[in-house]
Design a protein around this motif. Structure first.
Motif, PDB file in Angstrom:
ATOM      1  N   ASN B 391      67.549 -38.572 -37.088  1.00 28.74           N
ATOM      2  CA  ASN B 391      66.465 -39.206 -37.835  1.00 28.74           C
ATOM      3  C   ASN B 391      65.250 -38.285 -37.960  1.00 28.74           C
ATOM      4  O   ASN B 391      64.884 -37.877 -39.035  1.00 28.74           O
ATOM      5  N   SER B 392      64.642 -37.977 -36.815  1.00 29.33           N
ATOM      6  CA  SER B 392      63.471 -37.097 -36.872  1.00 29.33           C
ATOM      7  C   SER B 392      63.938 -35.661 -36.795  1.00 29.33           C
ATOM      8  O   SER B 392      63.835 -34.987 -35.768  1.00 29.33           O
ATOM      9  N   GLU B 394      63.227 -32.603 -38.297  1.00 31.76           N
ATOM     10  CA  GLU B 394      62.425 -31.393 -38.104  1.00 31.76           C
ATOM     11  C   GLU B 394      61.993 -31.239 -36.647  1.00 31.76           C
ATOM     12  O   GLU B 394      62.076 -30.147 -36.080  1.00 31.76           O
ATOM     13  N   ASP B 395      61.571 -32.371 -36.059  1.00 31.77           N
ATOM     14  CA  ASP B 395      61.117 -32.311 -34.663  1.00 31.77           C
ATOM     15  C   ASP B 395      62.252 -31.890 -33.739  1.00 31.77           C
ATOM     16  O   ASP B 395      62.066 -31.126 -32.808  1.00 31.77           O
ATOM     17  N   LEU B 398      62.922 -28.151 -33.970  1.00 28.58           N
ATOM     18  CA  LEU B 398      61.884 -27.328 -33.354  1.00 28.58           C
ATOM     19  C   LEU B 398      61.847 -27.473 -31.836  1.00 28.58           C
ATOM     20  O   LEU B 398      61.582 -26.524 -31.120  1.00 28.58           O
ATOM     21  N   LEU B 432      57.747 -24.260 -40.010  1.00 28.14           N
ATOM     22  CA  LEU B 432      59.112 -24.567 -40.465  1.00 28.14           C
ATOM     23  C   LEU B 432      60.107 -23.484 -40.026  1.00 28.14           C
ATOM     24  O   LEU B 432      61.158 -23.320 -40.642  1.00 28.14           O
ATOM     25  N   PHE B 434      62.643 -23.157 -38.272  1.00 33.19           N
ATOM     26  CA  PHE B 434      63.682 -23.903 -37.548  1.00 33.19           C
ATOM     27  C   PHE B 434      64.709 -22.978 -36.919  1.00 33.19           C
ATOM     28  O   PHE B 434      65.272 -23.276 -35.884  1.00 33.19           O
TER      29      PHE B 434
END
Lengths: 312, 513
Positions: B391-392, B394-395, B398, B432, B434
């Motif tokens: 779901n989250s 990007e977090d 990272l 960003l 990643f």
């Protein structure tokens, strides 16, 4: 008076407990409001800038401290500011409340239009064709998901017939399809409840007695049996009002109907914590108040219950 | 008794009608000037809802032609004058913008450098992202001239002024969240948060009066509901209709379909700091293994363009990439170079099969399917890939380090300049980054780029950076997805903007019913 104070204290405690749980769950859930606020996907940022903003918003404080700050605000009726709009959460929520209440109210009316006469007729003509048909309607209603029913209604009444708008708000016409979607789903449950409650009521001694005294059949049904039968239905309604208000979320999103459900969906997507938290509190308040009203009506309809309450 | 029941129903229906909502937009109170001909009225349906139309927080006012920025991005992705008709800087830090003369806000106030300064100040106050992106140290307004000094040399500063949240508005106007006053061809008539924005033509618009009298900019996140609205006549232009509806729309000559390559790039991310993908040859092996054609044609219904690198090939700074061998055989060669044994077409390390974790998300419907396709291709080489939907996203990328591969679709050049993407995706502390890329040589090129004003030198540096990225295969670039727009045959002069910034324009028109 004593009862009122007791209910108010219960409400307060409930809000505190629920707000704490929702606050913790929200913070534990993955996702970062700061990245949303700073539009990290189209603004050149580094981690230091994100961290600086997080600090400025107090999101790096311990959880208990953040909750404490929020609670202090709540005492002053300040639910904070929406991250999406920078406007006070309370005014955002109250601005959407009328739309949701209108949808909920219209859905209730639709539900009553379907469930009340059908439930009564199916009890009065138990085992006959109308009873069998109402059973089919009930099964269909409970098995069809509301979003699917909504899409069907849009296809029939907006796309093919072109009679009704498929989205938005602004006129009574805009309310018809979303309220039918919600109302029909609810009606299926209440139809069977009204039927069984009415059947039980028709067997009561005072109803049989009224019939024996030669009172008109219509009067017996409405004045005696229905009034008695409505009491458990209202009890159930008190329980299901929460799911009704929650159910508006799906319908509001599908019909782009700008109520509180849609607001909170957008808030969840944008990690707008103050709005989500404010929604929880307002919903708790609304549901508790609705239950209080239902209790009152039940007591009015059923004097026995009122007397029992007073004795206690 | 049945009569009594019917009577009750009738009563309930009457009471239901009495719950009709009040007109939220206050339409009844509209001035007579607004009650213009209804014949040139268009309804546009967008796929994201706006809770506010404060131009400094939301893109909708710019998209709806209410506000404008100092600089705009044209269809060739070059920056062009808009509210500023020229600008200059000798050192990339001290800028002079000349504000176009003869422009008025929709309340009649003139557009001056002072007004622009106030607007930019407000934007930076309410929006921390804008404050960060602009990096303005001080401003000084005189007549139509606005002097801006940035905190450090910032050669790409004008391109950052393309950002919709830097749009110029009259800060003296009240209730900016519901009725902002800009300089565009349309002014706000009403706004219902999360539902609709209604705009009417602004007769004194500086760049030619709009052809439409009125437009509705509505929102609906549900793709099927948007399609239904188009087919029922409830909308004239629909943004992003569902991909599965394309053949239906194409066959019906009542509708037009615009499919324009977007400024996004679907990419396969490698965790450069973890496990096998620290090895450049493993990255190259996966880059060769990826079946881009399958993704573009079968999974995305041909609504995409093959990607050679992060940027669209039409950008002037894109190098001439050398073509690469792709397919299983090419991948196996790279695995061999990486030190893996390849026996009977299976890739092994120390006699064991490779187990990898691929993370992705479902809001881009093609990604989970693409992940499964890649999983199946890797399986043929004896490589096991487990897929996790998050779901989250990007977090997770990272903060966690237990993944090997991921998918993502970043906006590559939202304002036409390459330095944004290079900074956020390749500098070690970029927001960003990643793939956790940490390449001192690449970082040095990007730092040099950030200090360079001369356009030719900048182009050379960007090319160098892109060649280094390609050489090291830090990411595998897959396709540039298309933006789809469907509209009915009454609509004229609709242009699908690559940047997704400009939608309702003064040229947009509709045939009278």
């Amino acid at each position: 008076m004593k009862k009122l104070v007791q209910r108010s204290l219960e409400l307060l405690l409930f809000i505190l407990l629920l707000s704490f749980i929702s606050f913790v769950v929200m913070k534990l859930a993955p996702g970062d409001a700061v990245r949303e606020i700073m539009r990290s996907d189209d603004v050149a940022l580094d981690h230091a800038a994100i961290e600086k903003q997080r600090e400025a918003m107090g999101l790096n404080q311990p959880l208990w401290q953040q909750y404490g700050n929020w609670l202090t605000g709540l005492v002053r009726l300040d639910l904070g500011e929406s991250y999406m709009t920078r406007r006070p959460v309370l005014s955002e929520l109250l601005g959407r409340l009328p739309a949701t209440m209108m949808l909920t109210g219209a859905s209730l009316v639709i539900m009553l239009i379907i469930a009340l006469p059908l439930g009564m007729l199916s009890a009065l003509y138990s085992g006959r064709a109308i009873d069998r048909w109402s059973r089919v309607i009930a099964v269909l209603g409970t098995s069809v998901p509301s979003f699917w029913l909504g899409i069907l209604l849009i296809d029939w009444f907006s796309v093919k017939a072109g009679w009704l708008p498929s989205m938005g708000i602004g006129s009574p016409k805009h309310l018809i399809l979303p309220s039918i979607t919600l109302g029909m789903t609810m009606a299926a449950v209440y139809l069977r409840l009204i039927r069984s409650s009415m059947l039980a009521s028709l067997q009561q001694d005072f109803v049989q007695g009224a019939r024996a005294r030669g009172i008109r059949s219509g009067r017996v049904v409405f004045r005696y049996a229905l009034r008695h039968a409505l009491s458990p239905v209202l009890g159930m309604f008190g329980v299901s009002i929460g799911s009704l208000l929650g159910g508006t979320v799906v319908v509001e999103v599908l019909f782009a109907y700008p109520g509180m459900g849609k607001l909170v969906m957008d808030a969840i997507q944008h990690r707008d914590y103050p709005v989500i938290q404010g929604y929880m509190v307002l919903m708790t308040l609304l549901i508790t108040l609705a239950n209080l009203v239902v209790d009152g009506i039940q007591a009015w309809l059923n004097p026995e219950m009122r007397l029992r309450g007073e004795k206690q | 008794m049945v009569k009594s029941l019917l009577a009750s129903c009738l009563l309930i229906v009457i009471s239901a009608c009495s719950t009709a909502p009040a007109d939220p937009g206050g339409n009844a109170a509209k001035s007579s000037k607004e009650a213009v001909s209804q014949s040139k009225e268009l309804t546009f349906l967008f796929n994201f809802a706006s809770q506010t139309i404060d131009p400094h927080l939301d893109y909708t006012p710019l998209r709806a032609g209410v506000t404008e920025t100092l600089v705009k991005l044209d269809e060739d992705l070059n920056i062009k004058p808009w509210l500023a008709d020229r600008w200059e800087s000798a050192d990339g830090q001290h800028w002079v913008f000349h504000i176009r003369e003869g422009v008025t806000f929709q309340n009649g106030n003139p557009l001056t450098a002072e007004a622009v300064e106030q607007s930019l100040k407000r934007s930076m106050e309410v929006n921390p992202g804008v404050q960060q992106v602009l990096g303005i140290d001080q401003m000084e307004a005189t007549g139509q001239e606005l002097k801006i000094t940035t905190t450090q040399p910032f050669p790409q500063f004008p391109s950052e002024l393309v950002h919709p949240n830097t749009a110029v508005l009259d800060v003296s106007a009240t209730d900016v969240g519901k009725a902002p006053v800009g300089t565009g061809p349309f002014r706000v008539a009403s706004f219902v948060a999360g539902s609709s924005l209604e705009v009417v033509r602004y007769d004194e618009y500086w760049d030619g009066i709009a052809k439409l009298n009125r437009a509705h900019f509505n929102f609906n996140e549900d793709g099927n509901a948007r399609l239904s609205a188009l087919m029922s006549g409830g909308a004239d232009v629909v943004y992003r209709p569902p991909v599965e509806s394309l053949s239906t729309l194409e066959q019906d000559n009542q509708y037009h379909l615009d499919s324009v390559v977007s400024l996004r790039t679907h990419e396969l991310i490698f965790n450069n700091q973890h496990g096998p993908f620290q090895n450049e040859y493993v990255r190259k092996a996966f880059d060769a293994l990826v079946n881009r054609e399958e993704l573009m044609n079968d999974i995305m219904g041909s609504q995409a363009t093959l990607a050679d690198g992060p940027f669209l090939s039409e950008f002037p700074f894109v190098p001439a990439y050398t073509s690469k061998q792709t397919g299983t055989a090419a991948a196996m060669e790279w695995f061999k170079k990486a030190g893996y044994t390849v026996t009977d077409g299976k890739v092994m390390q120390d006699g064991k099969a490779l187990n990898l974790k691929l993370v992705t998300y479902s809001s881009r419907a093609e990604f989970p399917i693409f992940a499964q396709a890649l999983q199946s291709q890797a399986k043929e080489l004896g490589i096991n890939i487990s897929i996790e939907l998050l779901n989250s996203y990007e977090d997770y990328l990272l903060e966690q380090d237990d993944w090997d591969l991921g998918t993502y679709s970043p906006l590559i050049a939202p304002r036409g300049d390459a330095s944004y993407f290079l900074n956020v995706a390749f500098k070690p502390d970029g927001s960003l980054n990643f793939g956790k890329v940490n390449d001192p040589e690449l970082t040095s090129i990007i730092n040099q780029l950030d200090q360079t004003v001369d356009i030719e030198q900048r182009t050379t540096l960007i090319k160098e950076a892109l060649e280094r990225i390609d050489d090291q295969t830090y990411y595998s670039y897959l396709v540039h997805p298309n933006t789809l727009v469907a509209y009915n045959d009454r609509v004229e002069n609709w242009e699908t903007s690559k940047s997704e910034y400009y939608m309702l324009t003064n040229q947009l028109d509709i045939q009278a019913k």
